[in-house]
Design a protein around this motif. Sequence first.
Motif, PDB file in Angstrom:
ATOM      1  N   GLY A  23      34.802  42.865  58.131  1.00 29.06           N
ATOM      2  CA  GLY A  23      35.990  42.418  57.407  1.00 29.06           C
ATOM      3  C   GLY A  23      35.656  41.950  56.006  1.00 29.06           C
ATOM      4  N   THR A  24      34.561  41.226  55.877  1.00 28.47           N
ATOM      5  CA  THR A  24      34.119  40.772  54.553  1.00 28.47           C
ATOM      6  C   THR A  24      33.758  41.951  53.668  1.00 28.47           C
ATOM      7  OG1 THR A  24      33.296  38.708  55.489  1.00 28.47           O
ATOM      8  CG2 THR A  24      32.441  39.347  53.334  1.00 28.47           C
ATOM      9  N   ALA A  25      33.040  42.917  54.220  1.00 26.33           N
ATOM     10  CA  ALA A  25      32.679  44.104  53.445  1.00 26.33           C
ATOM     11  C   ALA A  25      33.924  44.879  53.018  1.00 26.33           C
ATOM     12  CB  ALA A  25      31.757  44.994  54.260  1.00 26.33           C
ATOM     13  N   PHE A  26      34.908  44.988  53.899  1.00 23.61           N
ATOM     14  CA  PHE A  26      36.152  45.686  53.585  1.00 23.61           C
ATOM     15  C   PHE A  26      36.915  44.969  52.471  1.00 23.61           C
ATOM     16  CE2 PHE A  26      40.690  46.527  54.464  1.00 23.61           C
ATOM     17  CZ  PHE A  26      40.684  47.898  54.232  1.00 23.61           C
ATOM     18  N   ILE A  27      36.981  43.649  52.542  1.00 22.67           N
ATOM     19  CA  ILE A  27      37.666  42.875  51.506  1.00 22.67           C
ATOM     20  C   ILE A  27      36.968  43.042  50.157  1.00 22.67           C
ATOM     21  CG2 ILE A  27      38.201  40.524  50.733  1.00 22.67           C
ATOM     22  CD1 ILE A  27      38.748  39.886  53.720  1.00 22.67           C
ATOM     23  N   ILE A  28      35.639  43.017  50.163  1.00 22.64           N
ATOM     24  CA  ILE A  28      34.895  43.207  48.907  1.00 22.64           C
ATOM     25  C   ILE A  28      35.141  44.606  48.350  1.00 22.64           C
ATOM     26  CG2 ILE A  28      32.576  43.418  47.941  1.00 22.64           C
ATOM     27  CD1 ILE A  28      31.798  41.009  49.685  1.00 22.64           C
ATOM     28  N   LYS A  29      35.197  45.609  49.222  1.00 18.31           N
ATOM     29  CA  LYS A  29      35.486  46.968  48.777  1.00 18.31           C
ATOM     30  C   LYS A  29      36.861  47.044  48.121  1.00 18.31           C
ATOM     31  CE  LYS A  29      35.813  51.685  50.561  1.00 18.31           C
ATOM     32  NZ  LYS A  29      37.144  52.012  50.137  1.00 18.31           N
ATOM     33  N   ILE A  30      37.856  46.401  48.713  1.00 21.49           N
ATOM     34  CA  ILE A  30      39.201  46.385  48.123  1.00 21.49           C
ATOM     35  C   ILE A  30      39.188  45.668  46.780  1.00 21.49           C
ATOM     36  CG2 ILE A  30      41.519  45.413  48.396  1.00 21.49           C
ATOM     37  CD1 ILE A  30      41.261  46.036  51.377  1.00 21.49           C
ATOM     38  N   ILE A  31      38.461  44.557  46.695  1.00 19.03           N
ATOM     39  CA  ILE A  31      38.360  43.829  45.422  1.00 19.03           C
ATOM     40  C   ILE A  31      37.764  44.722  44.342  1.00 19.03           C
ATOM     41  CG2 ILE A  31      37.156  41.945  44.239  1.00 19.03           C
ATOM     42  CD1 ILE A  31      37.448  40.343  46.884  1.00 19.03           C
ATOM     43  N   LEU A  32      36.709  45.449  44.683  1.00 19.72           N
ATOM     44  CA  LEU A  32      36.060  46.320  43.695  1.00 19.72           C
ATOM     45  C   LEU A  32      36.971  47.459  43.256  1.00 19.72           C
ATOM     46  CD1 LEU A  32      32.457  46.493  45.170  1.00 19.72           C
ATOM     47  CD2 LEU A  32      33.200  45.276  43.116  1.00 19.72           C
ATOM     48  N   GLU A  33      37.806  47.944  44.157  1.00 20.80           N
ATOM     49  CA  GLU A  33      38.712  49.044  43.801  1.00 20.80           C
ATOM     50  C   GLU A  33      39.916  48.583  43.000  1.00 20.80           C
ATOM     51  OE1 GLU A  33      39.765  50.871  47.487  1.00 20.80           O
ATOM     52  OE2 GLU A  33      37.823  51.871  47.704  1.00 20.80           O
ATOM     53  N   LYS A  34      40.461  47.417  43.306  1.00 21.74           N
ATOM     54  CA  LYS A  34      41.731  46.997  42.725  1.00 21.74           C
ATOM     55  C   LYS A  34      41.608  46.165  41.457  1.00 21.74           C
ATOM     56  CE  LYS A  34      44.199  48.752  46.044  1.00 21.74           C
ATOM     57  NZ  LYS A  34      45.104  49.858  45.870  1.00 21.74           N
ATOM     58  N   SER A  35      40.567  45.361  41.349  1.00 23.10           N
ATOM     59  CA  SER A  35      40.476  44.493  40.166  1.00 23.10           C
ATOM     60  C   SER A  35      39.862  45.255  38.992  1.00 23.10           C
ATOM     61  CB  SER A  35      39.673  43.235  40.481  1.00 23.10           C
ATOM     62  OG  SER A  35      38.414  43.547  40.977  1.00 23.10           O
ATOM     63  N   LYS A  36      40.335  44.897  37.812  1.00 24.33           N
ATOM     64  CA  LYS A  36      39.965  45.659  36.631  1.00 24.33           C
ATOM     65  C   LYS A  36      38.794  45.072  35.838  1.00 24.33           C
ATOM     66  CE  LYS A  36      44.650  47.493  35.926  1.00 24.33           C
ATOM     67  NZ  LYS A  36      44.682  48.037  37.207  1.00 24.33           N
ATOM     68  N   THR A  37      38.728  43.758  35.725  1.00 28.89           N
ATOM     69  CA  THR A  37      37.687  43.170  34.884  1.00 28.89           C
ATOM     70  C   THR A  37      36.539  42.636  35.729  1.00 28.89           C
ATOM     71  OG1 THR A  37      38.678  40.981  34.909  1.00 28.89           O
ATOM     72  CG2 THR A  37      39.433  42.483  33.190  1.00 28.89           C
ATOM     73  N   LEU A  38      35.398  42.580  35.108  1.00 32.08           N
ATOM     74  CA  LEU A  38      34.200  42.091  35.787  1.00 32.08           C
ATOM     75  C   LEU A  38      34.339  40.620  36.162  1.00 32.08           C
ATOM     76  CD1 LEU A  38      31.301  42.625  36.723  1.00 32.08           C
ATOM     77  CD2 LEU A  38      30.549  42.012  34.422  1.00 32.08           C
ATOM     78  N   LYS A  39      35.001  39.854  35.303  1.00 31.00           N
ATOM     79  CA  LYS A  39      35.173  38.417  35.563  1.00 31.00           C
ATOM     80  C   LYS A  39      36.000  38.188  36.826  1.00 31.00           C
ATOM     81  CE  LYS A  39      36.807  34.189  33.374  1.00 31.00           C
ATOM     82  NZ  LYS A  39      37.435  33.593  32.183  1.00 31.00           N
ATOM     83  N   ARG A  41      36.538  40.341  39.279  1.00 30.33           N
ATOM     84  CA  ARG A  41      35.751  40.848  40.421  1.00 30.33           C
ATOM     85  C   ARG A  41      34.741  39.816  40.888  1.00 30.33           C
ATOM     86  NH1 ARG A  41      34.033  47.035  38.893  1.00 30.33           N
ATOM     87  NH2 ARG A  41      36.131  47.912  39.061  1.00 30.33           N
ATOM     88  N   SER A  42      34.012  39.256  39.943  1.00 33.75           N
ATOM     89  CA  SER A  42      32.965  38.286  40.287  1.00 33.75           C
ATOM     90  C   SER A  42      33.543  37.055  40.974  1.00 33.75           C
ATOM     91  CB  SER A  42      32.208  37.866  39.026  1.00 33.75           C
ATOM     92  OG  SER A  42      31.616  38.972  38.415  1.00 33.75           O
ATOM     93  N   ILE A  43      34.631  36.541  40.437  1.00 37.38           N
ATOM     94  CA  ILE A  43      35.251  35.340  41.010  1.00 37.38           C
ATOM     95  C   ILE A  43      35.749  35.614  42.419  1.00 37.38           C
ATOM     96  CG2 ILE A  43      37.224  33.778  40.807  1.00 37.38           C
ATOM     97  CD1 ILE A  43      36.834  33.992  37.733  1.00 37.38           C
ATOM     98  N   LEU A  44      36.454  36.720  42.611  1.00 39.34           N
ATOM     99  CA  LEU A  44      36.998  37.040  43.929  1.00 39.34           C
ATOM    100  C   LEU A  44      35.905  37.320  44.962  1.00 39.34           C
ATOM    101  CD1 LEU A  44      40.082  39.240  42.947  1.00 39.34           C
ATOM    102  CD2 LEU A  44      40.064  36.882  43.790  1.00 39.34           C
ATOM    103  N   ILE A  45      34.853  37.984  44.539  1.00 42.91           N
ATOM    104  CA  ILE A  45      33.744  38.259  45.465  1.00 42.91           C
ATOM    105  C   ILE A  45      33.013  36.969  45.826  1.00 42.91           C
ATOM    106  CG2 ILE A  45      31.478  39.373  45.646  1.00 42.91           C
ATOM    107  CD1 ILE A  45      32.727  41.782  44.192  1.00 42.91           C
TER     108      ILE A  45
END
Length: 71
Positions: A23-39, A41-45
């Motif tokens: 579940g954690t890996a899936f959520i991180i995958k969604i974050i990487l696909e949907k978020s646009k900026t590196l900042k 992405r980093s915060i959400l991950i």
Amino acid sequence: MQFSKSWNWSPLDFVAAGVILFGTAFIIKIILEKSKTLKIRSILILITLALLILVWTELAVGIFGSPFAGS
């Protein structure tokens, strides 16, 4: 258990660990696909990984003493 007799995991414990990790890996995958900026992405991950660590330690040793951990 294979390496230590002190661990006494049931099949349900292995299922719960799998759900949490995948579940954690899936959520991180969604974050990487949907978020646009590196900042963002980093915060959400980092938040996702912090939640993973908190849930895992609560289930392992019950640091908060919640009914979630069986306390």
